[in-house]
Design a protein around this motif. Structure first.
Motif, short mmCIF file in Angstrom:
data_model
loop_
_atom_site.label_atom_id
_atom_site.label_comp_id
_atom_site.label_asym_id
_atom_site.label_seq_id
_atom_site.Cartn_x
_atom_site.Cartn_y
_atom_site.Cartn_z
N VAL A 260 0.83 -1.21 0.00
CA VAL A 260 0.00 0.00 0.00
C VAL A 260 0.86 1.26 0.00
N LEU A 261 1.92 1.25 0.82
CA LEU A 261 2.76 2.45 0.96
C LEU A 261 4.20 2.04 1.25
N SER B 154 12.03 5.47 7.10
CA SER B 154 11.77 4.41 6.12
C SER B 154 10.83 3.37 6.74
N PHE B 155 9.76 3.06 6.04
CA PHE B 155 8.83 2.03 6.53
C PHE B 155 7.90 1.61 5.38
N ASN B 156 7.29 0.43 5.55
CA ASN B 156 6.32 -0.09 4.58
C ASN B 156 5.00 -0.37 5.27
N ILE B 157 3.90 -0.21 4.52
CA ILE B 157 2.58 -0.59 5.01
C ILE B 157 1.95 -1.48 3.94
N TYR B 158 1.41 -2.62 4.40
CA TYR B 158 0.84 -3.60 3.48
C TYR B 158 -0.68 -3.71 3.64
N ARG B 159 -1.33 -4.23 2.62
CA ARG B 159 -2.79 -4.33 2.58
C ARG B 159 -3.33 -5.03 3.84
N THR C 172 -2.36 -3.51 14.60
CA THR C 172 -1.63 -4.76 14.39
C THR C 172 -0.14 -4.49 14.22
N LYS C 173 0.20 -3.19 14.12
CA LYS C 173 1.61 -2.79 14.01
C LYS C 173 1.74 -1.37 14.56
N VAL C 174 2.82 -1.11 15.29
CA VAL C 174 3.08 0.22 15.85
C VAL C 174 4.38 0.76 15.26
#
Length: 636
Positions: free
Chosen positions: A331-332, A351-356, A513-515
């Motif tokens: 997603v991002l 730097s970070f990732n976000i998934y569906r 579900t993630k911080v």
């Protein structure tokens, strides 16, 4: 010893009855949470207790030996003073005492005749004043001011800031600081965690836990209440419910009470159905003995005190957030992102990732740039360096804590119809009703709505957007407890992706579900909710204790799973046994019906031998059915 006692307090504004026969006692040292929906009269009760408004009926006792400190929502400061100087006002008596001590010291130093009565009197006065000054922490009040201000998130550089230059949130924190420094015997706090970041809330929790006085706190911060209070007062339907325990225990108590009442109701309904079925069967195929038992059961049913179906006493609505289209898996993606304003770096190298389908919480101190990061992602602000990659088929929806997406000139109907021209006025009214805007409320101007009403309207507009990636900036601000639960339920069922800024730790525990913890020069990832984040941080500080804790937890979980499996197997066996029994009863009843038809057949009753055989089988099956009914009656 009783600190505050209220007996049958009632209060109306015109024809609107707000509080009715409110009675409670608060003992010295109690820490009480006052909860209830917006508009139920919590702040009204505070104003009555602090003698700001009169009450209509009843009586109030407040111990004469104590003083009350009240954290108001409306602020009254001298805008020309600095933060530090405003706090000094609290210690005016000590400052005056210090001046008097200096004056006495000056007189003593210039005295010549140390044997005179005047000098001895001067020394005696000086000694007594010095003792009183010391007892009142005269040498430590400046350190106390600094400690409280720092705890509430002010830096040393902030101390000399003029109040006129402060934001609304900073003024609220200064208001709390002044009240805490006064150390009243009873503290009445109205939403004290508003405008505080998580670090400041944690500090305030520690302060209030160790506070020797009495606390009465209005708060929608459920995690905060759990940490502080040992009693809950809930105002509901103009009355007060009292409970000994934390907020979570109170909610569990209310849910358990409802579940217990519902279980009792359902069990009785099941028992009634069982008795009615037995009566029917006993009458249809029973012997004289069973017929008597049927009559006995009918009499018992008539005498039964029927339990009413319990009602869950809330007007919670239910909202559904839906996505228009499914996004890609990624997603991002943010790489080495930096942002500065002039010469001031806000953050760098993020730097970070976000998934569906992830539900991600962004936490960090106020002013670190959380909202700025959201605005960058929404293309409302530029950035200095780095890369932002939005995934395939990602459609963003933004919930702004300032409700900037609302047009204040619209009424509610226009606001909804403008958001989606396909929506008819009746449909708009239906949607608004689901968000608790009913009747003439739908014609209110947006600018005249309360903070909570604007929040609900913004959430409705967000729902209509059908976005698959929601950016939520403090979504639970201004919402009462019931509205928070509605939002949480909707977000838990939402099939899209969530990225939220929040200081509401209860909300983060339920949703995240993630911080992601943001600091000035990096961002750290924790794959769990807020409690998991705290646990992981504690593990770094106490690795041995956390290993022991984990081993105990795993053993307990294993035993619990084993116990549940055994119980489930036992329930399955009981169900199978009842099912087999019912099948056998049905089989025997079918045969009994067949025999009854045969006994009416001329070819049978004309043949005495066949008639005797059928009659014997009929009596045998009736006896067997009686045994089966008894066994079935015991099992169900």
């Amino acid at each position: 010893m009783i600190a505050i006692s209220c007996s049958n307090i009632s209060k109306s504004f015109g024809v609107d009855l707000i509080l009715k026969d409110i009675s409670f006692n608060i003992n010295i040292g109690d820490k009480v949470g006052l909860i209830g929906k917006n508009g139920t009269g919590k702040s009204t009760l505070f104003k009555i207790l602090t003698d700001q408004i009169p009450y209509d009926n009843g009586s109030i006792y407040i111990s004469k030996s104590i003083n009350i400190g009240y954290l108001k929502q409306d602020l009254d400061f001298d805008n020309l003073k600095s933060i530090y100087d405003e706090c000094l006002i609290v210690f005016e008596d000590l400052i005056e005492m210090e001046k008097e001590i200096r004056s006495l010291e000056n007189k003593i130093s210039h005295s010549i005749d140390h044997d005179s009565r005047e000098f001895k009197s001067l020394m005696n006065l000086y000694s007594n004043l010095l003792d009183e000054f010391n007892d009142k922490n005269g040498y430590g009040y400046k350190s106390e001011i600094r400690g409280v201000l720092k705890g509430l998130g002010f830096s040393e550089e902030d101390f000399e800031k003029k109040i006129s230059k402060l934001s609304g949130g900073q003024k609220s924190r200064l208001n709390i600081a002044k009240l805490l420094l006064q150390k009243p015997n009873i503290l009445l706090l109205d939403e004290p965690t508003n405008h505080l970041d998580i670090d400041a809330i944690n500090w305030l929790e520690g302060f209030l836990k160790n506070y020797p006085g009495t606390l009465l706190i209005i708060s929608h911060d459920r995690y905060f209440l759990d940490q502080i209070v040992g009693k809950i007062f809930e105002i509901e339907n103009k009355s007060i419910i009292q409970f000994e325990g934390s907020y979570t225990k109170f909610i569990n108590y209310k849910n358990n009470l409802y579940n217990h009442q519902m279980k009792k109701y359902l069990e009785q309904q099941k028992e009634i159905a069982k008795q009615e079925e037995l009566i029917r069967r006993f009458k249809q195929h029973g012997t004289e003995k069973l017929a008597k038992r049927a009559k006995s059961r009918e009499k018992s049913l008539d005498k039964m005190d029927v339990v009413d179906k319990p009602l869950l006493n809330n007007n919670k609505t239910r909202i559904k957030l839906e996505t228009k289209i499914k996004s890609g898996k990624e997603v991002l993606r943010v790489n080495e992102l930096s942002k500065a304003f002039d010469d001031t770096t806000l953050f760098s190298n993020l730097s970070f990732n976000i998934y569906r389908s992830e539900k991600v919480a962004l936490i960090g101190p106020n002013g670190i740039g959380k909202t700025t990061l959201f605005k960058i992602l929404l293309n409302k602000l530029g950035y200095n360096s780095g890369d932002i990659i939005i995934g395939h088929n990602v459609f963003m929806g933004y919930y702004d804590q300032e409700q900037g997406n609302l047009n204040t000139n619209n009424n509610l109907i226009d606001e909804i119809c403008n958001a989606d021209p396909k929506i008819s006025i009746p449909e708009a009214r239906g949607l608004l009703a689901s968000f608790l805007f009913t009747g003439d409320d739908v014609f209110k101007e947006v600018e005249n709505l309360s903070g909570g009403e604007k929040s609900r309207l913004s959430l409705l507009k967000l729902m209509l957007s059908q976005s698959n990636f929601l950016l939520l900036d403090e979504p639970t601000n201004h919402l009462d407890l019931a509205s928070k639960e509605v939002l949480e339920d909707a977000l838990l069922e939402y099939d899209g992706t969530i990225f939220t800024i929040s200081h509401d730790r209860y909300f983060l525990n339920k949703i995240a579900t993630k911080v992601l913890e943001i600091s000035q020069d990096d961002i750290k990832e924790y794959l769990g909710n807020y409690d998991y984040y705290v646990e992981k941080k504690n593990e770094l500080e106490n690795p041995i204790d956390s290993k022991v804790s984990h081993s105990i937890t795993k053993t307990q979980l294993k035993e619990e799973r084993k116990r549940k499996k055994m119980e489930e197997n036992q329930r399955k066996q009981e169900k199978q046994s009842i099912k087999k029994l019912e099948e056998e009863i049905s089989k025997q009843e079918t045969r009994l019906n067949e025999l009854e038809l045969l006994m009416c057949d001329e070819s049978i009753y004309a043949n005495s031998e066949k008639s005797r055989e059928i009659h014997e089988e009929y009596e045998l099956i009736k006896g067997k059915l009686e045994e089966l009914y008894t066994e079935w009656e015991e099992k169900i």
